[in-house]
Scaffold this active site. Structure first.
Site, PDB file in Angstrom:
ATOM      1  N   ASN A   1      63.138  22.668  36.048  1.00 56.58           N
ATOM      2  CA  ASN A   1      61.922  23.172  35.425  1.00 56.58           C
ATOM      3  C   ASN A   1      61.509  24.523  36.008  1.00 56.58           C
ATOM      4  O   ASN A   1      61.969  24.931  37.074  1.00 56.58           O
ATOM      5  CB  ASN A   1      60.787  22.170  35.591  1.00 56.58           C
ATOM      6  CG  ASN A   1      61.037  20.874  34.851  1.00 56.58           C
ATOM      7  OD1 ASN A   1      61.481  20.881  33.710  1.00 56.58           O
ATOM      8  ND2 ASN A   1      60.760  19.761  35.503  1.00 56.58           N
TER       9      ASN A   1
ATOM     10  N   CYS B   1      66.432  16.735  29.072  1.00 53.90           N
ATOM     11  CA  CYS B   1      65.525  17.501  28.216  1.00 53.90           C
ATOM     12  C   CYS B   1      66.164  17.592  26.842  1.00 53.90           C
ATOM     13  O   CYS B   1      67.299  18.075  26.715  1.00 53.90           O
ATOM     14  CB  CYS B   1      65.287  18.892  28.801  1.00 53.90           C
ATOM     15  SG  CYS B   1      64.334  19.974  27.713  1.00 53.90           S
ATOM     16  N   GLY B   2      65.465  17.118  25.831  1.00 52.48           N
ATOM     17  CA  GLY B   2      66.029  17.065  24.486  1.00 52.48           C
ATOM     18  C   GLY B   2      66.339  18.421  23.889  1.00 52.48           C
ATOM     19  O   GLY B   2      67.404  18.636  23.304  1.00 52.48           O
ATOM     20  N   ASN B   3      65.400  19.368  24.005  1.00 55.42           N
ATOM     21  CA  ASN B   3      65.658  20.694  23.450  1.00 55.42           C
ATOM     22  C   ASN B   3      66.735  21.419  24.234  1.00 55.42           C
ATOM     23  O   ASN B   3      67.552  22.158  23.669  1.00 55.42           O
ATOM     24  CB  ASN B   3      64.362  21.510  23.442  1.00 55.42           C
ATOM     25  CG  ASN B   3      63.389  21.010  22.391  1.00 55.42           C
ATOM     26  OD1 ASN B   3      63.760  20.696  21.279  1.00 55.42           O
ATOM     27  ND2 ASN B   3      62.125  20.908  22.762  1.00 55.42           N
TER      28      ASN B   3
ATOM     29  N   ASN C   1      55.259  13.189  31.603  1.00 52.93           N
ATOM     30  CA  ASN C   1      54.967  14.085  30.498  1.00 52.93           C
ATOM     31  C   ASN C   1      53.905  13.420  29.626  1.00 52.93           C
ATOM     32  O   ASN C   1      53.801  12.192  29.588  1.00 52.93           O
ATOM     33  CB  ASN C   1      56.228  14.336  29.664  1.00 52.93           C
ATOM     34  CG  ASN C   1      57.341  14.966  30.484  1.00 52.93           C
ATOM     35  OD1 ASN C   1      57.345  16.162  30.730  1.00 52.93           O
ATOM     36  ND2 ASN C   1      58.285  14.155  30.922  1.00 52.93           N
TER      37      ASN C   1
ATOM     38  N   GLU D   1      54.357  19.143  29.527  1.00 54.74           N
ATOM     39  CA  GLU D   1      55.535  18.742  30.280  1.00 54.74           C
ATOM     40  C   GLU D   1      55.310  18.902  31.776  1.00 54.74           C
ATOM     41  O   GLU D   1      54.877  19.963  32.223  1.00 54.74           O
ATOM     42  CB  GLU D   1      56.754  19.572  29.860  1.00 54.74           C
ATOM     43  CG  GLU D   1      57.214  19.332  28.434  1.00 54.74           C
ATOM     44  CD  GLU D   1      58.577  19.936  28.161  1.00 54.74           C
ATOM     45  OE1 GLU D   1      59.512  19.652  28.937  1.00 54.74           O
ATOM     46  OE2 GLU D   1      58.704  20.711  27.198  1.00 54.74           O
ATOM     47  N   ARG D   2      55.621  17.854  32.512  1.00 54.74           N
ATOM     48  CA  ARG D   2      55.517  17.956  33.971  1.00 54.74           C
ATOM     49  C   ARG D   2      56.506  19.030  34.446  1.00 54.74           C
ATOM     50  O   ARG D   2      57.654  19.077  34.036  1.00 54.74           O
ATOM     51  CB  ARG D   2      55.821  16.614  34.642  1.00 54.74           C
ATOM     52  CG  ARG D   2      57.212  16.092  34.370  1.00 54.74           C
ATOM     53  CD  ARG D   2      57.513  14.802  35.102  1.00 54.74           C
ATOM     54  NE  ARG D   2      58.932  14.471  34.927  1.00 54.74           N
ATOM     55  CZ  ARG D   2      59.533  13.429  35.495  1.00 54.74           C
ATOM     56  NH1 ARG D   2      58.849  12.613  36.257  1.00 54.74           N
ATOM     57  NH2 ARG D   2      60.816  13.213  35.290  1.00 54.74           N
TER      58      ARG D   2
ATOM     59  N   CYS E   1      59.068  19.599  22.823  1.00 53.19           N
ATOM     60  CA  CYS E   1      59.748  18.786  23.823  1.00 53.19           C
ATOM     61  C   CYS E   1      60.575  17.747  23.088  1.00 53.19           C
ATOM     62  O   CYS E   1      60.025  16.874  22.410  1.00 53.19           O
ATOM     63  CB  CYS E   1      58.738  18.120  24.751  1.00 53.19           C
ATOM     64  SG  CYS E   1      59.475  16.969  25.934  1.00 53.19           S
ATOM     65  N   GLY E   2      61.894  17.848  23.197  1.00 49.16           N
ATOM     66  CA  GLY E   2      62.773  16.947  22.449  1.00 49.16           C
ATOM     67  C   GLY E   2      62.636  15.500  22.867  1.00 49.16           C
ATOM     68  O   GLY E   2      62.544  14.599  22.018  1.00 49.16           O
ATOM     69  N   THR E   3      62.606  15.246  24.178  1.00 51.87           N
ATOM     70  CA  THR E   3      62.426  13.864  24.628  1.00 51.87           C
ATOM     71  C   THR E   3      61.027  13.367  24.282  1.00 51.87           C
ATOM     72  O   THR E   3      60.837  12.193  23.952  1.00 51.87           O
ATOM     73  CB  THR E   3      62.672  13.742  26.146  1.00 51.87           C
ATOM     74  OG1 THR E   3      61.841  14.684  26.837  1.00 51.87           O
ATOM     75  CG2 THR E   3      64.122  13.982  26.501  1.00 51.87           C
TER      76      THR E   3
END
Length: 275
Positions: free
Chosen positions: A62, A71-73, A191, A209-210, A218-220
Site C-alpha cells: 500500500n 487487491c482486486g484491481n 477496509n 481502504e486500509r 476497490c476490486g476486493t
C-alpha cells in the site's frame, strides 16, 4: 529501473519487475514511489516476481508502506501486464498472491485486452479468519464508534472488508471509513465499504481502504459487497451484479461459494526510475 503506471477503475498502481529479488526495502520504496507530490503517485506498488507455484507472483504494498495480501484491481492490472509482457503463455494463467493462487482469464476484443476476469476465492465470515478480537462473526451487527452506530457485516475475501448499507442513511467515506478501519474489533484493521442498492443487479460502492484511504475503486471491496448483498437477499441471488465505483464499473459473479470479478485494466504511462 523501468516502471509502468497502471489503473483499474481508477485504482492506480506503480508496477516494477524484480525477478532476481534485488529490492532491499520494498515497503520504503512503496512509500517513496506512491507519494503523489515527491514520487510517481499511486494507491500501491506492485512488484512482479517469479513464482514456483504459478506463472508469476504479485507482491502488493500500500501507499503507506503496509503490505496487502490481495487487491482486486491490482490483480486485473497484473493479469494484463503478465499477458502483454509474455510472462505467461495464452489467455488463461495463474498468479501467486498473499491470498493464494488466483486464476486469470484475459478477454480480448480486436486482439487487445478488453477485460480481465479473476477468480477471487471463497468468502469467510469466521472471526478467526478475518481476524476479529473477541467476536465469532459480525453479520448485520450494530457497532457504535464515537457515539455513532453502524449496522455492519464483515467478511474476509482476500483481505478483511466491512460492508455498511446506506440506502436509509448517508455516510462520509473519509470520516466514517477512517474511524471504522481501526476499531479494536479488527485485529489487523478493515477496509470499509459503503453500499447503495440500486436494483436487483446494480449496486454502488464507495470504499475506504486500509493503508490507502478513500480510493476510486476497490476490486476486493466491490466483490465483498456483492457477496454480502447476496447473502442478505438484497440483490438477485443468481445473476451477475454490476458494481459502480467512483472510478468505473466492475462485474461480479458468485457461483456457489466461488467469487469472480471482471473489469478493465489500462496502462497510463511508463518510464525510468531514478533511485
Amino acid at each position: 529501473m523501468n516502471f509502468y503506471k497502471m489503473q483499474g477503475a481508477g485504482n492506480d498502481f506503480v508496477f516494477i519487475e524484480d525477478f532476481n529479488n534485488e529490492i532491499e526495502d520494498e515497503c520504503l520504496l512503496a512509500k517513496k514511489l506512491c507519494d503523489r507530490h515527491f514520487g510517481i503517485g499511486a494507491d500501491g506498488l506492485v512488484i512482479v516476481r517469479k513464482s514456483e507455484i504459478a506463472n508469476a507472483k504479485m507482491v502488493i504494498i500500500n501507499a503507506d508502506g503496509s503490505r496487502a495480501n490481495m487487491c482486486g484491481n491490482a490483480i486485473r492490472c497484473f493479469g494484463k501486464y503478465v499477458y502483454e509482457h509474455n510472462i505467461a503463455n495464452g489467455d488463461r494463467f495463474s498468479v501467486e498472491t498473499g491470498d493464494g493462487v488466483k486464476d486469470i482469464e484475459i478477454i480480448l476484443a480486436n486482439e487487445k485486452v478488453r477485460y480481465v476476469r479473476v477468480y477471487m476465492g471463497k468468502p469467510s465470515y469466521d472471526g478467526r479468519d478475518i481476524p476479529l478480537n473477541n467476536m465469532e462473526s459480525i453479520i448485520k451487527t450494530d457497532i457504535t464508534v464515537d457515539d455513532k452506530t453502524y449496522n455492519m457485516t464483515t467478511v474476509l475475501l482476500g483481505v478483511p472488508h466491512t460492508i455498511i448499507f446506506e440506502n436509509d442513511k448517508e455516510y462520509d467515506v473519509i470520516l466514517d471509513g477512517s474511524k471504522i478501519e481501526k476499531i479494536d474489533l479488527f485485529r489487523e484493521g478493515s477496509n470499509v465499504n459503503f453500499v447503495k442498492i440500486i436494483d436487483e443487479t446494480h449496486i454502488k460502492v464507495d470504499t475506504w481502504e486500509r493503508g490507502a484511504g478513500a480510493t476510486l475503486a476497490c476490486g476486493t471491496g466491490c466483490s465483498a459487497s456483492v457477496v454480502v448483498a447476496k447473502k442478505l437477499g438484497l440483490v438477485h441471488k443468481d445473476k451477475e451484479i454490476f458494481v459502480k465505483a467512483p472510478g468505473g464499473e466492475l462485474v461480479i459473479e458468485v457461483l456457489g461459494d466461488d467469487v469472480f470479478m471482471k473489469g478493465p485494466a489500462e496502462v497510463v504511462f511508463e518510464g525510468k526510475l531514478s533511485l
